[in-house]
Design an enzyme around this catalytic site. Structure first.
Site, PDB file in Angstrom:
ATOM      1  N   GLU A 146       0.754  -1.338  -0.048  1.00  0.00           N
ATOM      2  CA  GLU A 146       0.038   0.106   0.129  1.00  0.00           C
ATOM      3  C   GLU A 146       1.083   1.278  -0.034  1.00  0.00           C
ATOM      4  O   GLU A 146       1.675   1.603   0.850  1.00  0.00           O
ATOM      5  CB  GLU A 146      -0.938  -0.122   1.160  1.00  0.00           C
ATOM      6  CG  GLU A 146      -1.807   1.220   1.138  1.00  0.00           C
ATOM      7  CD  GLU A 146      -3.008   1.181   2.211  1.00  0.00           C
ATOM      8  OE1 GLU A 146      -2.990   0.205   3.125  1.00  0.00           O
ATOM      9  OE2 GLU A 146      -3.846   2.067   1.988  1.00  0.00           O
ATOM     10  N   GLU A 240     -12.750   1.808   2.334  1.00  0.00           N
ATOM     11  CA  GLU A 240     -12.209   2.135   3.447  1.00  0.00           C
ATOM     12  C   GLU A 240     -12.664   3.355   4.419  1.00  0.00           C
ATOM     13  O   GLU A 240     -12.467   4.268   3.631  1.00  0.00           O
ATOM     14  CB  GLU A 240     -10.459   2.075   3.492  1.00  0.00           C
ATOM     15  CG  GLU A 240      -9.893   1.869   4.785  1.00  0.00           C
ATOM     16  CD  GLU A 240      -8.305   1.739   4.429  1.00  0.00           C
ATOM     17  OE1 GLU A 240      -7.647   1.002   5.113  1.00  0.00           O
ATOM     18  OE2 GLU A 240      -7.860   2.739   3.684  1.00  0.00           O
TER      19      GLU A 240
HETATM   20 MN    MN Z   1      -5.634   2.135   2.958  1.00  0.00          MN
END
Ligand code: MN
Length: 289
Positions: A146, A240
């Site tokens: 990420e 998210e």
């Molecule tokens: Mn994230």
């Protein structure tokens, strides 16, 4: 393309009642997949989670952020070794749950660094990720790294930075994980950054600029989803969002979730599911243009 939600939309605890709560409500909101954070792999029961996932016909991925004690970009080999063993536990959990992806900030600690990255630290991280990737491949699992903003890692903060890092690896089961929240801080624009990742993109987080309701902040989602269509992205797309309405002692504090941005997880999630699917449906037509 699987559309998912991060479990912290619904729960901050990952005992049986927390996991059941998150899985059932993710399904009810219309998603195909749940992403489960593995911040405490020593105390997570993945067999229990696997049962509940099967009962609800929901796909799963897992994520985590390493800490200063498990930082793969450390120049202290004992810290790197601890990080690798932590990630191997997570790989076992993913395999037990029937998942095929482990993502997040797994190449460094998820924290504000007091200095720029060093070549030795980045090399240590890449070597460790190659070793973890081999163990992942044995279990049929892919890793996705990420890209986060400068306050949460120093190894790379942009899609291009992540691609440069991937070029150091020998593994072919490691991809770039982009998150619109972080991109909104670091990238020149959403569309271009997706093209920068190109066929290395393997995982997507959809988050608003303040991590609240999609469409209520400053993220250019139109540009981002057009980018996904242009590169023919077909991987997971996971919503998210964090609010002080749902608290996890580790993750909420690390991510600086101090404010209440929403109260009703179910309404938030159902809205996000529609928002994401509507945009993907719209940009699908670009192929005809
Ligand atoms: Mn994230």
């Amino acid at each position: 393309m699987l559309i998912g939600a991060h479990a912290l939309v619904f729960t901050g605890t990952f005992d049986e009642s927390g996991v059941r709560n998150a899985i059932e409500r993710t399904k009810a909101a219309g998603f195909d997949l749940i992403e489960i954070p593995l911040m405490d792999p020593d105390h997570f029961d993945s067999s229990m989670a696997a049962h509940i996932l099967r009962d609800n016909d929901l796909a799963v991925t897992a994520s985590l952020g390493l800490t200063e004690h498990t930082d793969l970009s450390s120049t202290d080999p004992s810290i790197v070794a601890r990080g690798e063993s932590e990630l191997e536990k997570c790989l076992d959990h993913v395999a037990t749950m029937g998942g095929d992806t482990l993502c997040g900030v797994i190449y460094s600690a998820m924290r504000k660094y007091p200095a720029p990255p060093t070549e030795a630290g980045t090399a240590a991280s890449a070597a460790a990720i190659d070793r973890v990737a081999r163990k992942a491949a044995e279990r049929g699992i892919r890793l996705s790294l990420e890209v986060v903003n400068r306050y949460e890692s120093n190894v790379f903060n942009t899609a291009r930075g992540a691609v440069t890092y991937l070029d150091r690896l020998r593994s072919d089961n490691v991809s770039v994980h982009l998150d619109t929240y972080h991109m909104n801080i670091e990238e020149s624009d959403q569309f271009g950054a997706v093209l920068d990742a190109g066929d290395r993109l393997g995982y997507v987080h959809i988050g608003e600029s303040h991590r609240g309701y999609l469409g209520s902040g400053t993220v250019d989602f139109d540009g981002f989803f057009r980018g996904l269509a242009r590169i023919g992205y077909d991987g997971p797309v996971v919503f998210e969002s964090f609010s002080s309405a749902v608290v996890n002692a580790d993750l909420s504090n690390t991510l600086a979730i101090w404010r209440n941005l929403w109260e009703d997880s179910d309404d938030l999630a159902a809205h996000a599911n529609r928002f994401i699917r509507d945009r993907i449906h719209g940009v699908d037509s670009i192929a005809m243009h």
